[in-house]
Design an enzyme around this catalytic site. Structure first.
Site, short mmCIF file in Angstrom:
data_model
loop_
_atom_site.label_atom_id
_atom_site.label_comp_id
_atom_site.label_asym_id
_atom_site.label_seq_id
_atom_site.Cartn_x
_atom_site.Cartn_y
_atom_site.Cartn_z
N THR A 5 -26.31 38.80 -13.08
CA THR A 5 -25.34 38.74 -14.17
C THR A 5 -24.14 39.61 -13.81
OG1 THR A 5 -24.95 39.12 -16.54
CG2 THR A 5 -26.42 40.68 -15.46
N HIS A 9 -23.89 44.90 -20.20
CA HIS A 9 -24.65 44.98 -21.46
C HIS A 9 -25.94 44.16 -21.36
CE1 HIS A 9 -21.41 46.94 -23.67
NE2 HIS A 9 -20.59 46.13 -23.03
N ASP A 63 -28.22 32.61 -19.97
CA ASP A 63 -27.01 32.20 -20.66
C ASP A 63 -27.22 32.34 -22.14
OD1 ASP A 63 -24.38 30.84 -20.06
OD2 ASP A 63 -25.62 30.52 -18.28
N GLY A 138 -19.51 41.56 -27.20
CA GLY A 138 -19.23 40.17 -27.54
C GLY A 138 -19.18 39.93 -29.04
N TYR A 139 -20.04 39.03 -29.51
CA TYR A 139 -20.03 38.63 -30.92
C TYR A 139 -20.82 39.57 -31.83
CZ TYR A 139 -18.17 34.26 -29.03
OH TYR A 139 -17.38 33.33 -28.38
N ASP A 140 -21.41 40.62 -31.28
CA ASP A 140 -22.26 41.50 -32.10
C ASP A 140 -21.57 42.02 -33.38
OD1 ASP A 140 -24.52 41.22 -30.56
OD2 ASP A 140 -24.21 43.05 -29.40
P1 ITT Z 1 -23.02 36.31 -17.06
O1 ITT Z 1 -22.42 36.87 -15.81
O2 ITT Z 1 -24.47 36.66 -17.21
O3 ITT Z 1 -22.77 34.82 -17.24
P2 ITT Z 1 -21.37 36.51 -19.47
O4 ITT Z 1 -20.87 37.68 -20.25
O5 ITT Z 1 -20.36 35.53 -18.93
O6 ITT Z 1 -22.29 37.08 -18.28
P3 ITT Z 1 -22.60 34.43 -21.17
O7 ITT Z 1 -21.77 33.36 -20.56
O8 ITT Z 1 -24.05 34.18 -21.34
O9 ITT Z 1 -22.47 35.80 -20.32
O10 ITT Z 1 -22.06 34.90 -22.55
C1 ITT Z 1 -21.36 34.05 -23.42
C2 ITT Z 1 -20.55 34.86 -24.39
O11 ITT Z 1 -21.42 35.31 -25.42
C3 ITT Z 1 -19.86 36.08 -23.80
O12 ITT Z 1 -18.56 36.17 -24.36
C4 ITT Z 1 -20.71 37.25 -24.26
O13 ITT Z 1 -19.92 38.40 -24.51
C5 ITT Z 1 -21.33 36.71 -25.55
N1 ITT Z 1 -22.69 37.25 -25.73
C6 ITT Z 1 -23.74 37.06 -24.89
N2 ITT Z 1 -24.82 37.72 -25.36
C7 ITT Z 1 -24.45 38.33 -26.51
C8 ITT Z 1 -25.09 39.17 -27.43
O14 ITT Z 1 -26.36 39.56 -27.26
N3 ITT Z 1 -24.41 39.61 -28.48
C9 ITT Z 1 -23.12 39.24 -28.67
N4 ITT Z 1 -22.42 38.47 -27.84
C10 ITT Z 1 -23.08 38.01 -26.76
#
Ligand code: ITT
Length: 188
Positions: A5, A9, A63, A138-140
């Site tokens: 990843t 976080h 993901d 992110g969306y937290d």
């Molecule tokens: P990777 O390198 O693992 O792909 P990423 O941050 O691009 O990391 P994702 O594509 O899975 O990961 O994430 C999609 C979006 O959702 C991204 O903007 C994250 O910040 C958000 N996100 C993922 N997990 C979250 C969580 O537990 N709480 C809030 N937002 C989350």
């Protein structure tokens, strides 16, 4: 066990959950290209399939998407792009006075050296009225888990890690590893 990843976080949450029960996690910090597809499962499997020949041994990635019912599941598999473009404020504007029901979905894809296995975890809840809390990522700050009155941005990380979508996916993954008598060759 290698976890691929680019997101610190995610690594912190997953390693804390897995290490608590004795699984070692090695962070392979890597940003990889993700396809745009209809489901988080497809995106996760496609990424793992492309990375498998490069990594050449067992690893997992995950993901995660936020699915908002009133928006027919949007942003779902587009969660990363939407967070980077309109962000949490944009989501609140889109929802306006629509129903706020939503869920997070995490899909882990594990490559065992020959094939792929997927594990998912879901957290139901609702979108908050405003951006609240500085914790999480992110969306937290706009997501209130079912049964709670605060956002994941306000709740302690230990609470998030005990109820989250990620926690549930990781638990299913660890059950699989245990039941299949899996021995982690990267620990040697
Ligand atoms: P990777 O390198 O693992 O792909 P990423 O941050 O691009 O990391 P994702 O594509 O899975 O990961 O994430 C999609 C979006 O959702 C991204 O903007 C994250 O910040 C958000 N996100 C993922 N997990 C979250 C969580 O537990 N709480 C809030 N937002 C989350």
């Amino acid at each position: 066990m290698i976890f691929v990843t680019s997101n610190q976080h995610k690594y912190d949450e997953i390693s804390s959950i897995m290490q608590n029960v004795g699984f070692k996690v090695q962070w392979r910090k890597m940003k990889y290209q993700e396809i745009q597809a209809d489901t988080t499962e497809e995106v996760s499997l496609d990424s793992a399939t492309k990375l498998a020949p490069l990594i050449g041994k067992e690893f997992f990635l995950e993901d995660t998407g936020l699915y908002i019912a009133a928006l027919n599941g949007f942003p779902g598999p587009y969660s990363s792009y939407v967070q980077d473009t309109i962000g949490n404020a944009g989501i609140l504007r889109l929802i306006d006075d629509l129903s706020r029901t939503a869920f997070f979905l995490t899909v882990i894809t594990f490559y065992d050296g020959t094939g792929f296995h997927q594990f998912s975890g879901r957290l139901d809840g609702s979108i908050a009225g405003e951006i609240t809390g500085k914790g999480g990522f992110g969306y937290d700050p706009i997501f209130i888990p079912e049964g709670e009155s605060q956002t994941l941005g306000q709740l302690p990380l230990s609470t998030k890690n005990s109820i989250s979508h990620r926690r549930r996916a990781v638990t299913a993954f660890m059950e699989f590893l245990t039941e299949s008598g899996h021995i982690d060759s990267t620990d040697d």
